[in-house]
Structures are given as C-alpha cells and as structure tokens.
Design a protein around this motif. Structure first.
Motif, short mmCIF file in Angstrom:
data_model
loop_
_atom_site.label_atom_id
_atom_site.label_comp_id
_atom_site.label_asym_id
_atom_site.label_seq_id
_atom_site.Cartn_x
_atom_site.Cartn_y
_atom_site.Cartn_z
N ASP A 287 -6.71 -5.35 -5.46
CA ASP A 287 -7.16 -6.55 -4.75
C ASP A 287 -5.95 -7.43 -4.44
N CYS A 288 -5.24 -7.09 -3.36
CA CYS A 288 -4.03 -7.84 -3.00
C CYS A 288 -3.71 -7.57 -1.53
N GLY A 289 -2.65 -8.23 -1.07
CA GLY A 289 -2.18 -8.04 0.29
C GLY A 289 -1.10 -6.97 0.36
N HIS A 290 -0.08 -7.22 1.18
CA HIS A 290 0.91 -6.20 1.49
C HIS A 290 1.96 -5.99 0.40
N TRP A 291 2.30 -7.06 -0.31
CA TRP A 291 3.44 -6.99 -1.26
C TRP A 291 2.93 -6.52 -2.62
N ILE A 292 2.39 -5.32 -2.66
CA ILE A 292 1.53 -4.84 -3.74
C ILE A 292 2.18 -4.96 -5.11
#
Length: 315
Positions: A287-292
C-alpha cells in the motif's frame, strides 16, 4: 528516519571501462551476493533501509551508483548508456568480486536494467527481485514512437528524446525543488495538465502530498545531482529505442525465479502478461506509491526476505 552518516562509505571500482561508486554491506558474507540497482532520479542511497537487513540475513550486499549517477563515471556519448553497457557494468562488477552469479534487485529504471541484464546474461542471474517496473512484452513499434502516438510529444520519455538538453537544463536549475517535489507520497489526485510534467514539477514552488524522506535524507540526493547534473541519468531514456532493437533476437521469456513488488498507488502500469513472460514470478502488492522501498521499508524488507527464504536462498 535514517541517519545518512550511517550509510556505508563507498569504494570506486574500475569495471567495463568506467568507474563505479559502490556501497557494500555484509562483506563478511562472501559468496552470497545480492546486487541492488537504483532507479531514476535516484542513488544507491535509496537502498539504505534494505542494505542492513539483507546483510543481517547473510548476504553480501552490493549497491552501485550506476553510470551517470553520483561519483560514478559519466560518459559523454549518449550511446554509452545503452542496456549492453549498463548490464555490462553489472557483469563486470560480478567479475570484480569473482562471483559466477548473483541475485539482482531493481527499482524503477534499475528494474528495467535487471530485466535486460537477465535477458542478455541469463547465466549470471540466479534470482530477480524487481520493484515498480514489471517486465513488458516487446511492442511492435520502437518505444518512443509508440509513446508519442499514445501519450503525445510532451510525455517525458518522448520529450527527453525529441528535445535533448531542454529538460536536463531545467532540472539542473531547480535540483532541490525538483527532487523535493518528486519524492512525495499520498498526493491528491490531479487532472492531467498540458505541458511536460517533470519540467512543471521542477518549477512548482509548492509540493503536494507528504515527503517520502527527511530533509537530511533528501539532502543526499540533492547533493549528488548538484554534483553530477542530470544528463547522464537521462541518457538512459535516450537509449530505449536502441535497447528495443538490441533485444530483438534474445529469448524473451525469463525463467529465473522472480519476485515482483508493486505499489498499489504507483502510477507505473502493470504487466498483464507478466506470468507468461516470467513464469516463475510471485507478485506482492504494498500500500504505497512509486518510491516503494523508501515509503515502506519494513514491508519491503519482509517481502524480500520471506521470498528469499522460500527460495531456500537465505543463509
């Protein structure tokens, strides 16, 4: 947050006609290499949360700044940033350490390099772990032409290729602002705007969402790009069509065991045919964006270490 002074001190290693700035952890775990490949516009420092966890699990962790980044070499010719050179650097790094093969981990552009490396040098890659960018089926058109048709001339891949030097200069004039505005999470949804998004982002005075990292962590990236500029790293984009031609005749199916980690809020497209192209792949969603690995460091570490253990690869 991570204290940047805790990050390993680098060594400059001569490989494949360039010098790479290489950070290591767990050198005492010789014979068990895992190579971490950063994305754009990143730095080996993006793996700061993974390096100690992997070293503690028994790995010799090798995190290079790839060519064009940090204090690594920045060749002047655009063609020197093609996949044959980027993968050749990593193979030469394995040779330097006298390793036959290794597990390779990539995020964003680093994932693209790891996929390409695995196609070109399958015997040197024992496992693949990639974040954000999946392996896509080879298209019928060169990628820049395809993206221009689908997404227009202002799409950043197209702009980087069709207007060389323009974006480079804007990003260099606004390095801090660009990176501060880019490394965000939980950003509110926005309607697509006309113009070149990354140039607009570099010029935006107010960032959206929340910062991914602390000011001291961000300063590491800002300092690196203030020193190196952006052209070397953007030259990776200027080789996507050359890479497409270069990889035309390689076996397209990747047989190595692979872990693909997606961010549920990442804007990067998923591959609908991933299981066909990489039959031994396992997929994890965070559950996150691009900068994992920077947004969800503990969850990323758990996913990687659990998968490696299932592979019988943890020492």
């Amino acid at each position: 947050m991570f204290n940047p002074t805790d990050f390993p001190k680098p060594a400059l290693i001569s490989v494949n006609g360039v010098e790479l700035e290489v950070f290591e952890a767990g050198r005492q775990n010789g014979g068990k290499p895992i190579v971490l490949c950063h994305g754009w516009p990143e730095h080996a420092f993006s793996w700061r949360h993974q390096m100690p966890a992997l070293a503690a699990a028994g790995y010799h962790v090798i995190a290079p700044n790839q060519r064009g980044y940090g204090n690594s070499s920045r060749p002047t010719e655009v063609a020197d940033y093609g996949i044959e050179h980027l993968s050749g650097d990593l193979i030469a790094l394995l040779d330097h350490y006298e390793y036959e093969d290794a597990t390779f981990v990539g995020h964003d552009w680093g994932a693209n390099v790891v996929w390409g490396l695995t196609l070109l040098h399958p015997n040197r890659v024992n496992r693949v772990i990639n974040l954000s960018l999946p392996y896509f089926e080879r298209g019928e058109k060169p990628p820049v032409e395809f993206m221009e048709d689908m997404l227009g001339s202002d799409f950043y891949f197209v702009h980087f290729n069709r207007q060389p030097g323009v974006a480079d200069a804007v990003l260099e004039e606004n390095t801090f602002q660009f990176l501060r505005n880019l490394y965000r999470k939980n950003e509110p949804p926005r309607e697509p705007q006309p113009g070149m998004a990354l140039i607009d982002l570099a010029r935006a005075e107010t960032p959206l969402g929340e910062p991914v990292m602390s000011d001291s962590e961000l300063a590491v990236f800002v300092s690196a790009f203030e020193s190196s500029g952006f052209t070397g790293s953007i030259n990776w984009y200027r080789n996507v069509d050359r890479n497409w031609h270069l990889l035309a005749d390689v076996e397209p199916v990747i047989q190595q065991p692979a872990l693909m980690i997606y961010g549920d809020r990442d804007g990067v497209a998923r591959s609908e045919k991933l299981a066909e192209l990489v039959p031994n792949v396992e997929v994890v969603n965070l559950d996150c964006g691009h900068w994992i690995q920077q947004e969800k460091p503990e969850e990323t570490n758990q996913a990687i270490l659990k998968w490696l253990e299932q592979q019988g690869a943890t020492y």
